[in-house]
Enzyme design. Structure first.
Site, PDB file in Angstrom:
ATOM      1  N   HIS A 160       0.329  -1.066   0.165  1.00 41.73           N
ATOM      2  CA  HIS A 160      -0.050  -0.322  -0.082  1.00 41.73           C
ATOM      3  C   HIS A 160       1.274   1.117  -0.051  1.00 41.73           C
ATOM      4  O   HIS A 160       1.954   1.490   0.900  1.00 41.73           O
ATOM      5  CB  HIS A 160      -1.023   0.140   1.076  1.00 41.73           C
ATOM      6  CG  HIS A 160      -2.023   0.454   1.361  1.00 41.73           C
ATOM      7  ND1 HIS A 160      -1.783   2.363   1.437  1.00 41.73           N
ATOM      8  CD2 HIS A 160      -3.012   0.442   0.750  1.00 41.73           C
ATOM      9  CE1 HIS A 160      -3.397   3.129   0.872  1.00 41.73           C
ATOM     10  NE2 HIS A 160      -3.767   1.880   0.735  1.00 41.73           N
TER      11      HIS A 160
ATOM     12  N   ARG B 196      -6.920  10.328  -0.048  1.00 44.21           N
ATOM     13  CA  ARG B 196      -6.180  10.812  -1.237  1.00 44.21           C
ATOM     14  C   ARG B 196      -7.029  10.662  -2.133  1.00 44.21           C
ATOM     15  O   ARG B 196      -7.169  11.967  -2.434  1.00 44.21           O
ATOM     16  CB  ARG B 196      -5.227   9.628  -1.875  1.00 44.21           C
ATOM     17  CG  ARG B 196      -3.666  10.112  -1.591  1.00 44.21           C
ATOM     18  CD  ARG B 196      -3.091   9.002  -1.850  1.00 44.21           C
ATOM     19  NE  ARG B 196      -3.128   7.569  -0.839  1.00 44.21           N
ATOM     20  CZ  ARG B 196      -2.559   6.812  -1.824  1.00 44.21           C
ATOM     21  NH1 ARG B 196      -2.823   6.367  -3.339  1.00 44.21           N
ATOM     22  NH2 ARG B 196      -3.471   5.465  -1.453  1.00 44.21           N
TER      23      ARG B 196
END
Ligand SMILES: Cc1cc2nc3c(=O)[nH]c(=O)nc-3n(C[C@H](O)[C@H](O)[C@H](O)COP(=O)(O)OP(=O)(O)OC[C@H]3O[C@@H](n4cnc5c(N)ncnc54)[C@H](O)[C@@H]3O)c2cc1C
Ligand code: SF4
Ligand code: SF4
Ligand code: FES
Lengths: 251, 552
Positions: B328, B348
């Site tokens: 990740h 994000r």
């Protein structure tokens, strides 16, 4: 690309204490904690969980996610010289010098058995399954015990009023660690009551959106069948082309 | 480290670095770096842990001989069983059931409920857990679950996004099952009372995920896995299906003829073993983050040690896509207590940008995970534009205050309460200050090869969830994995029930497959130095371990 390997080795080296256990020689600052009464000198930067591991404990209970989500590592502790018992999650609490601690990885609390599809959506559901709810003396001990800083007493009070939205809002971040129940003088199992309340609220106060119902009907009617039959047989080139041609929905 | 002065959670030198991020924020507000071209992606991927040289090798024995796997996975496959032949008595059976389910994450727990719905009695199903029922990766999922249920979305689109994300290596028929069942799974969750985020008008809030072309991510604040799992576990308990905890499977049993017929359990606390016989067995043991492949920290729970692939492989099951691992892009890199923990991609999606030490946004925030992770590694170790933490780790900033600039004040409290709480514990306020991130080991892309019904090449053995391989190919998209667990948990539950109901008799219990495997190990010249499954990782302090003796 020897560089790539070199980089990987540097990353591994920097992460070593996390991935293979702490090495004494890397540590500058130490504290002493008392695990079930016995003193251990441990690195000051650790959580209760990793400090116990440092001391030599291998967890087979009381350790799950290691990140504050699963509620497995409930711990009761007291600071040296203080009378107050504190509660917290071992994986989320930093060690402090002179901490006396014990883990409670299991709360033998009773969960009621029900079928929410058959329950009526009103206050009675709480009293039917958790009649002890009425014994709440509003002492707020549960709130003080909660490692998630939830207003536990408030959600118990919400249940007492049949306020499903309130119980949902106030209990949503509950990790079901059991610390509130262990401390409650009225033997209430707050987190099970909250679970029942949230499920009722979710099912009965949040009708499924139309766009979902519509999609389910379309799938059942076979709207996508033909295209799906085709797409699963495309070769890589054809798929790559379709993939490249996708139009991104505007932000 | 007492000699370092901390200001609101950060040491002074990191504070100074944060000033640069604060100063450049306004400039970055309306600027998003362009996403990479194919060539740029290929270039940066050379730095991905999967592709960087070293750290992996060919598997030397068994069905997948010659396939590439990370060293720690190959080590566990090329290892001797925990039990010796003749050491245990498999004749006296402790539990006799129709369906044995190994591992109670979302996949195993869903499987149990659906098998029960399909008419298998609650006492004829047994769910066994290595840890507590709930100590699993599922409960930690933050971001969400994908399902194509908006009018401008379609099953084909979900299929295309996923297969492209998987570099066109996904098994098409299995992926089709995933996307087709997805809206039904969301419907099932609603029926069970899972509370999914809603817009004012009652529609689902649906968010972007890396690699998707449509907003399709359903979430429950940043506690999606917790909410989904605790409801499904509650339902499981209401059905009173048998369940044992702290009792891992350490070996499967077979009839010696390519059919799984039961398992050997081990009581972690007393050291005692138990024998289960079962007509069908569902393997749902999750992933392998705790192997710390390539020395990376991980987001995974304590029991994510690849047990499932080891058990299945010895019993003759085929694996696939063992060569790829998902890192990740944004694991926490600071403070030391949370290193490796997941900072969901949704941060994000909501506007937080990766930013380097000069305050530059250097990468499109929602590249596919492997590309994004590689870009962060490059920024830190090739371009040397990272920040080094007091413990020597490098990372870049994830500019979380941007989230509230874009979505309004109070948004983080509402959408990311878990994240905020975690940093608050270390005096960091992510609404005001950025947080430091670096890639972390996250997901087992491959696993035991499955078909659309959760079947494997071994009779009586079904798989579901992260332990399985095929549906995500070589790279999984965000939100497709919680989905996978429920789609294939359900399918494995239903089809194993059908398999049992078609008149299956209990097969005989043997360890023939294990004997054969041990012979293979010996023939390959593998020394008896390693044993598997691993069950639990080793984190005890080196000093304590050095003085440990075994007296009982
Ligand atoms: C921090 C984090 C965030 C994530 N966020 C998302 C997200 O937003 N969206 C998404 O789609 N996916 C996400 N994922 C991935 C997803 O959550 C998991 O891949 C998925 O839930 C795995 O479910 P599972 O049931 O297959 O395995 P798990 O939930 O891991 O359950 C497996 C269980 O089997 C047990 N077990 C292991 N070995 C044995 C044995 N030998 N005997 C008995 N039991 C055993 C394990 O202890 C565990 O309890 C995330 C994962 C993590 C770690
Ligand atoms: S601890 Fe028990 S009695 Fe006290 S407020 Fe909480 S629920 Fe009520
Ligand atoms: S409400 Fe109770 S069970 Fe839930 S997190 Fe707080 S203390 Fe734990
Ligand atoms: S181990 Fe899961 S909350 Fe601590």
């Amino acid at each position: 690309m020897k560089e790539g390997k070199n980089i990987m080795d540097r990353i591994a080296e920097a992460s070593k204490s996390i991935t293979t256990g702490v090495d004494e020689k890397d540590i500058k600052n130490w504290v002493t904690i008392y695990i079930m009464g016995r003193g251990y000198r441990v690195p000051a930067d650790l959580t209760i969980l990793t400090a116990m591991e440092y001391a030599g404990y291998k967890f087979i209970r009381g350790c799950g996610c290691r990140q504050g989500f699963c509620g497995a590592c409930s711990t009761v502790y007291r600071r040296k010289g203080e009378y107050k018992l504190e509660t917290g999650m071992a994986c989320q609490t930093r060690v402090e010098d002179g901490m006396y601690l014990v883990q409670i990885p299991f709360t033998p609390a009773e969960k009621a058995i029900y079928d929410i599809s058959k329950e009526e959506y009103n206050i009675n559901v709480f009293f039917k399954y958790y009649p002890e709810l009425a014994r709440c003396v509003s002492c707020n001990t549960c709130t003080k015990a909660c490692p998630q800083d939830l207003e536990v007493m408030d959600y118990v009070q919400a249940a007492l009023k049949g306020d499903f939205e309130g119980i949902t809002e106030d209990s949503f971040d509950c990790i079901q660690c059991g610390l509130c129940a262990i401390r409650c003088p009225a033997e209430i199992v707050q987190y099970h009551i909250a679970q029942l309340g949230r499920r009722m609220y979710g099912r009965y106060d949040n009708p499924e959106p139309e766009h979902l119902e519509k999609r389910l009907k379309e799938i059942k009617k076979g709207k996508f069948d033909k295209e799906m039959d085709e797409i699963i047989h495309l070769n890589r080139k054809e798929l790559e082309k379709l993939y490249a041609e996708r139009k991104r929905e505007p932000d | 480290m007492a000699e370092i002065k901390y200001i609101e959670g950060y040491p002074e030198y990191m504070r100074k670095a944060i000033d640069i991020v604060n100063k450049t924020r306004n400039k970055r507000k309306d600027y998003v770096p362009k996403s990479m071209t194919r060539e740029e992606q290929e270039e940066v991927l050379k730095l991905h842990p999967d592709y960087a040289p070293g750290g992996k090798r060919k598997i030397s024995i068994g069905q997948n001989k010659g396939d590439i796997a990370p060293d720690p996975v190959a080590d566990l496959l090329e290892a001797y069983p925990l039990i010796e032949e003749g050491e245990i008595d498999i004749k006296s059976v402790d539990y006799s059931v129709d369906i044995l389910i190994i591992g109670g994450g979302l996949a195993g727990t869903s499987a149990a409920i659906w098998a029960n719905k399909q008419g298998i009695g609650k006492d004829k199903i047994l769910l066994v857990n290595k840890l507590r029922h709930g100590d699993c990766n599922s409960i930690m999922a933050e971001g969400g679950t994908q399902a194509a249920d908006r009018p401008n979305d379609s099953l084909q689109r979900h299929f295309l996004d996923s297969i492209g994300g998987g570099h066109f290596t996904n098994k098409p028929d299995v992926l089709r099952a995933l996307v087709t069942d997805a809206p039904f799974i969301i419907h099932w969750l609603c029926e069970l009372g899972v509370i999914i985020d809603r817009e004012e008008n009652g529609d689902f809030v649906e968010k972007w995920g890396g690699g998707t072309s449509v907003r399709r991510m359903h979430s429950c604040r940043d506690y999606t896995g917790l909410e989904e799992f605790r409801v499904i576990r509650d339902e499981f308990k209401n059905k009173e299906i048998s369940c044992i905890e702290h009792f891992p499977v350490i070996e499967l049993l077979t009839d010696g003829n390519n059919r799984v017929t039961g398992a050997v359990l081990y009581n972690l606390e007393t050291g005692e073993y138990k024998i289960v016989e079962s007509k069908a067995t569902i393997l749902a043991t999750g992933g392998f983050g705790r192997l710390h492949i390539r020395g990376f920290p991980t987001t995974n729970h304590y029991g994510a040690t690849a047990d499932g692939i080891v058990l299945a492989y010895r019993a003759g099951a085929k694996l696939r896509d063992t060569d790829t691992v998902q890192y990740h892009p944004t694991g926490a890199a600071y403070p030391v207590q949370v290193i490796g923990y997941l900072l969901t991609e949704k941060l994000r999606s909501a506007g937080a940008q990766p930013v380097n030490k000069d305050g530059e946004a250097f990468v499109f925030p929602l590249e596919p995970r492997d590309v994004e992770a590689s870009a962060l590694i490059r920024e830190c170790y090739v371009r040397n534009k990272g920040i080094t933490t007091p413990t020597g780790l490098r990372g870049v900033w994830l500019d979380t205050p941007m989230i509230e600039i874009k979505n309004g004040k109070g948004y983080i409290d509402k959408a990311f309460p878990g994240m905020k709480r975690m940093f608050n514990r270390y005096d960091i306020d992510m609404c005001k200050d950025p947080v430091l991130v670096f890639p972390t080991l996250h997901y087992q892309n491959g696993g035991v090869e499955t078909d659309p019904e959760g079947k494997t090449n071994v009779k009586g053995l079904f798989v579901a969830g992260e332990v399985s391989g095929g549906v995500h190919g070589k790279n999984r998209l965000m939100g497709n994995s919680t989905l996978d667990t429920m789609v294939f948990g359900r399918r494995a539950g239903i089809y194993s029930a059908e398999y049992v109901k078609s008149g299956r008799k209990q097969g005989k219990l043997t360890l023939e497959h294990m004997k054969k495997y041990v012979k293979m190990l010996k023939n390959a010249g593998i020394k008896k130095e390693r044993r598997s499954p691993m069950l639990l990782p080793e984190y005890r302090g080196k000093a304590a371990l050095a003085r440990m003796i075994d007296v009982f």
